[in-house]
Each structure stands twice: as C-alpha cells, then as structure tokens.
Design an enzyme around this catalytic site. Structure first.
Site, PDB file in Angstrom:
ATOM      1  N   ASN A  84      -8.439   3.979   8.249  1.00 24.86           N
ATOM      2  CA  ASN A  84      -7.909   2.846   8.989  1.00 24.86           C
ATOM      3  C   ASN A  84      -8.050   2.968  10.498  1.00 24.86           C
ATOM      4  O   ASN A  84      -7.965   1.982  11.207  1.00 24.86           O
ATOM      5  CB  ASN A  84      -6.439   2.629   8.621  1.00 24.86           C
TER       6      ASN A  84
ATOM      7  N   CYS B 201       1.352   2.457  13.061  1.00 25.22           N
ATOM      8  CA  CYS B 201       2.457   3.291  12.594  1.00 25.22           C
ATOM      9  C   CYS B 201       2.785   4.410  13.580  1.00 25.22           C
ATOM     10  O   CYS B 201       3.850   4.991  13.526  1.00 25.22           O
ATOM     11  CB  CYS B 201       2.116   3.899  11.250  1.00 25.22           C
TER      12      CYS B 201
ATOM     13  N   GLN C  39      -8.039  -0.375   3.226  1.00 28.26           N
ATOM     14  CA  GLN C  39      -8.929  -0.896   4.267  1.00 28.26           C
ATOM     15  C   GLN C  39     -10.284  -1.298   3.696  1.00 28.26           C
ATOM     16  O   GLN C  39     -11.047  -2.009   4.344  1.00 28.26           O
ATOM     17  CB  GLN C  39      -9.133   0.153   5.375  1.00 28.26           C
TER      18      GLN C  39
ATOM     19  N   THR D 256      12.363  -7.627 -10.798  1.00 25.57           N
ATOM     20  CA  THR D 256      11.767  -8.941 -11.029  1.00 25.57           C
ATOM     21  C   THR D 256      10.459  -9.035 -10.248  1.00 25.57           C
ATOM     22  O   THR D 256      10.418  -8.732  -9.058  1.00 25.57           O
ATOM     23  CB  THR D 256      12.735 -10.052 -10.557  1.00 25.57           C
TER      24      THR D 256
ATOM     25  N   GLY E 117       0.811  -1.216   0.000  1.00 25.75           N
ATOM     26  CA  GLY E 117       0.000   0.000   0.000  1.00 25.75           C
ATOM     27  C   GLY E 117       0.841   1.261   0.000  1.00 25.75           C
ATOM     28  O   GLY E 117       0.549   2.220  -0.725  1.00 25.75           O
ATOM     29  N   SER E 118       1.905   1.270   0.790  1.00 19.96           N
ATOM     30  CA  SER E 118       2.732   2.478   0.863  1.00 19.96           C
ATOM     31  C   SER E 118       3.348   2.783  -0.499  1.00 19.96           C
ATOM     32  O   SER E 118       3.344   3.929  -0.947  1.00 19.96           O
ATOM     33  CB  SER E 118       3.847   2.311   1.897  1.00 19.96           C
TER      34      SER E 118
HETATM   35  C1  LIG Z   1      -1.919  -0.441   5.737  1.00 19.68           C
HETATM   36  C2  LIG Z   1      -2.284   0.743   4.952  1.00 19.68           C
HETATM   37  C3  LIG Z   1      -1.365   1.329   4.064  1.00 19.68           C
HETATM   38  C4  LIG Z   1       0.055   0.815   3.914  1.00 19.68           C
HETATM   39  O1  LIG Z   1       0.096  -0.412   3.303  1.00 19.68           O
HETATM   40  P1  LIG Z   1       1.439  -1.319   3.361  1.00 19.68           P
HETATM   41  O2  LIG Z   1       1.089  -2.504   2.524  1.00 19.68           O
HETATM   42  O3  LIG Z   1       1.658  -1.639   4.794  1.00 19.68           O
HETATM   43  O4  LIG Z   1       2.533  -0.518   2.775  1.00 19.68           O
HETATM   44  C5  LIG Z   1      -1.767   2.426   3.351  1.00 19.68           C
HETATM   45  N1  LIG Z   1      -3.005   2.939   3.496  1.00 19.68           N
HETATM   46  C6  LIG Z   1      -3.910   2.408   4.334  1.00 19.68           C
HETATM   47  C7  LIG Z   1      -5.260   3.006   4.447  1.00 19.68           C
HETATM   48  C8  LIG Z   1      -3.580   1.295   5.104  1.00 19.68           C
HETATM   49  O5  LIG Z   1      -4.467   0.794   5.940  1.00 19.68           O
END
Ligand SMILES: *Cc1c(COP(=O)(O)O)cnc(C)c1O
Length: 410
Positions: free
Chosen positions: A158, A341, A193, A251, A78-79
């Site tokens: 979240n 976090c 989420q 990759t 996600g990040s």
């Molecule tokens: C967990 C989360 C992220 C980050 O995702 P990662 O896979 O841990 O990098 C970003 N946005 C939201 C809303 C999240 O809940």
C-alpha cells in the site's frame, strides 16, 4: 511568498487510503437500506429476499475469484479479514506448530496480529525485502520449517506499490507440500490494494486465504471478505449467531455486502483498462516531478508491471513530508505521507525503513495514489505549485540553514 491559486481545485491523490463510493455501487445498495431491510435469518418475505440477494452476491464474488460460494466469509473490512485469517489459522492449527512466515512491509492489519501472536508464544520469521520491496520466492520456501503453519504475504504494497510474486510463491509452496506430503503451511495474501488492478483467481495464485476490502475499490467502507479454501479450518474471532458458516457472527451488513460485491465486480471487469490508463498518469506525474524538482527519488519498483499502477511514492530530500502534505492541502491537493495509519506517529514509515531508505529520506516522502477520476489536468494543477513549495520548504529546512541536523534525524 508562494502564489495563491485563483481558484482552489480539489485534487484527490490518496486512493490507497480510501476511495469515494461509486454511484453505481450506492445505487445497488439503496434498496437494502429501506425496502428489503429484513434480517437474512428471518423467515418472512423481506428476510428471505435479503437471504436471496446475499446468496446471489456470494455466488458472484465466488466466480470473480474462481472459488465456491461457501468459501467466502463477508467481514467488516480488510483489517478484520487479515485478523481472521491470521488468528483464525494460528489458533486452529497451533497443535501442528507455532511458526509463521511474513515480510516486514505488510500492512499493520497483518503485522500487529502477528506481534500479538508472538506475545502468545508463536514465532514469526519476517523475511527481508530488497530495495524495491520484493521478497524472494526462494527465501520464502527456505524459511519453511516442519512447524510452519502459515505464510502471509501481501499481494500489493500500500505504500510503495510493490507487487509481490504471489503466484510464484504459491506454485513453489504447492511443490513443497506435495514433496513433503503435508497440507502445511497455508498461504494467505492481503489483496486489498490489488483488487482494483490485478487478477484475483485463487487457483492461479495458489492461495489458501485471501483478504479483500471494499474501501479501496470504490466500494463502501467497513466491508470486505476473506476467502478460505475448502477444507481449511479456521477459528472464528466473533462468536454469536450462526452467520457466515459460524465464522463471523452478527447480522449480515446486507447493503454493505451488496455494495462491496458490486464494487469488486466493476473493479475486476475494468482492471486491465484501468491499469494502463492509471499507469500512464502515474508515469506522467513522476516524470513531471523528476523534471521540475531537484533531489527527488521514486521509492519502490520502477513504474511497470511489477508496481501498482496508481502508486507514486516520492522522496523530496531535505523536506519534511508532513509540511509538504499540509502545504499541498492548502492548494486542494490531497496525498499522504507513508500510510494514513502512521500519520499520527512521528516514526517514519516501517515500509520505507525496510527497503533501506535512511531516516531523513523516509521523513521527506509523499505517496500520491491516483484513481479513476484523476486526469492529466490534476497533475498539471499540482505541478503549478509543487516545485515552489518544495523550494520554499528547503530554504527554511534546518539542514539548509546551516544548523545542526534536526534532533529527530539522529
Ligand atoms: C486498507 C488496507 C487494509 C485495511 O483495510 P480496512 O478495510 O481499512 O480495515 C489492510 N491491508 C491493506 C493492504 C490495505 O491497504
């Protein structure tokens, strides 16, 4: 002072931080670690096989979100997807303008890239949200300027579970762009989420970019994707090989991608059933807490169709959230304060502050996020201990000992 449980029962109430990986997902991944381990760019058989599965699951995921396979960029979570969406759009379209619109309750994976862009001369408007965390569609549209290139607003929060009006914003934005005869601003949503409970159809949501990850939907950690609508140019963040249409060199994580897509498939197939089932449990949890513990409040929207069904964020007045969390851990119950976090900083959650919760209330807040393995018995187990833990912590809290307020609360 507190009754110790005869048998510690492990209760995981932190699914918004991450989920376990579903057995069916692990099973789907296994062959790509060992047998079909080839590099998808290689021309011999196991390379071609890896390429084939990659293109098959790309099709699957595209169908799930109503997109084309070429509009999917697999990432490492996600990040990374949020960063790629934000920096990628900002750098590719900075000659059009340097203004971005967002909200203050975004995940840090969105907020920190925005802050970085501000340092580089971009301007960001952070719209206010109301007491339940909702942004107003009207505010979003009125904030658009001729130099606005991107709007980034999360699908589901979240920490407090607010479901933002993404489809409505998308629809109004389409109208705006048509009226002004412009392609801008683009619209990105972080749906990490939301993916387990809500519809991800990019046509119905009218989004141009969408972030999803695997680790919140019973998929492997470090996996995810960014959807990029056809015709939208973004600048890559990772340079090297030509993978992912040159948008993400390296990759491909074939087992991870296979697992991510399998998880998303299962999540989307079962989302409506899961929504109702988990919402029922969340309602039960909140009702029990509200009934058995004084001076508590539910943060975020009322439990209903505008709240993530698995999110219960509660303020326990006159209690330190961290202390409560650690006590619960002693009893095998895992939950979180704010978001994982921020657990290393003493600052209270930026989300709880943004919805107007006073400093000391924000500090006494816990997030319980339920998942598909949780049962009513898990909640009953926690409720055997939680009221007394809260009571004990309140007795020793500086506020109740008649001392000065804790200096941190100033
Ligand atoms: C967990 C989360 C992220 C980050 O995702 P990662 O896979 O841990 O990098 C970003 N946005 C939201 C809303 C999240 O809940």
């Amino acid at each position: 002072m507190l009754p110790k449980p005869k048998k510690i029962h492990q209760v995981y109430f932190d699914h918004a931080a991450t989920t376990y990986t579903d057995k069916a997902v692990v099973k789907a991944m296994m062959p790509y670690f060992t047998d079909i381990f080839g590099n998808p760019s290689s021309l011999y058989k196991i390379g071609r096989e890896a390429q084939t599965i990659l293109s098959n699951v790309r099709k699957t995921v595209a169908e799930l979100i109503h997109a084309m396979p070429e509009n999917i960029v697999f990432t490492a979570g996600g990040s990374e997807s949020d960063n790629l969406a934000i920096f990628g759009t900002a750098y590719a379209h900075s000659q059009i303008g340097k203004h971005i619109i967002s909200i203050g309750i975004e995940h840090h994976a969105v907020l920190y890239p925005l802050r970085e862009l501000e340092k580089q001369g971009f301007e960001v408007t952070y719209l206010k949200v109301d007491k339940e965390g909702f942004v107003s569609v009207k505010d979003v549209i009125s904030a658009i300027r001729p130099d606005t290139i991107l709007i980034t607003i999360m699908y589901a929060n979240n920490e407090i579970g607010t479901l933002e009006p993404i489809a409505e914003i998308g629809r109004e934005l389409l109208r705006y762009r048509k009226e002004k005869n412009t392609a801008y601003p683009y619209f990105h949503t972080d749906a990490c989420q939301a993916a387990g409970y809500l519809d991800l159809d990019v046509e119905k949501l009218h989004v141009d970019l969408m972030t999803i990850n695997g680790s919140k939907i019973y998929g492997p950690k470090g996996t995810g994707m960014l959807y990029v609508r056809r015709g939208i140019k973004i600048k890559p963040m990772i340079f090297g090989g030509a993978q992912e249409k040159k948008l993400r060199a390296g990759t491909e994580n074939v087992p991870g991608i296979v697992g991510f897509v399998k998880a998303l498939e299962l999540a989307q197939k079962n989302k409506d059933k899961e929504f109702l089932k988990i919402q029922k449990l969340s309602t039960y949890l909140w009702n029990e807490v509200n009934k058995k513990i004084k001076k508590v409040r539910l943060n975020g929207p009322v439990i209903g169709d505008k709240r993530l069904p698995n999110n219960v964020n509660i303020t326990f007045e006159d209690v330190e959230g961290e202390a409560l969390l650690l006590y619960l851990d002693e009893y095998g119950v895992m939950c979180s304060t704010g978001s994982a976090c921020t657990s290393e900083s003493l600052e209270p959650s930026h989300v709880l502050r943004a919805i107007g919760l006073p400093y000391e209330f924000a500090h006494g807040s816990l997030r319980f996020s339920l998942g598909k393995e949780n049962t009513k018995e898990d909640i009953d187990y926690m409720m055997k201990y939680l009221p007394q833990i809260v009571e004990t912590l309140r007795e020793i809290s500086p506020v109740n000992m008649g001392k000065e307020k804790h200096p941190k609360y100033k």
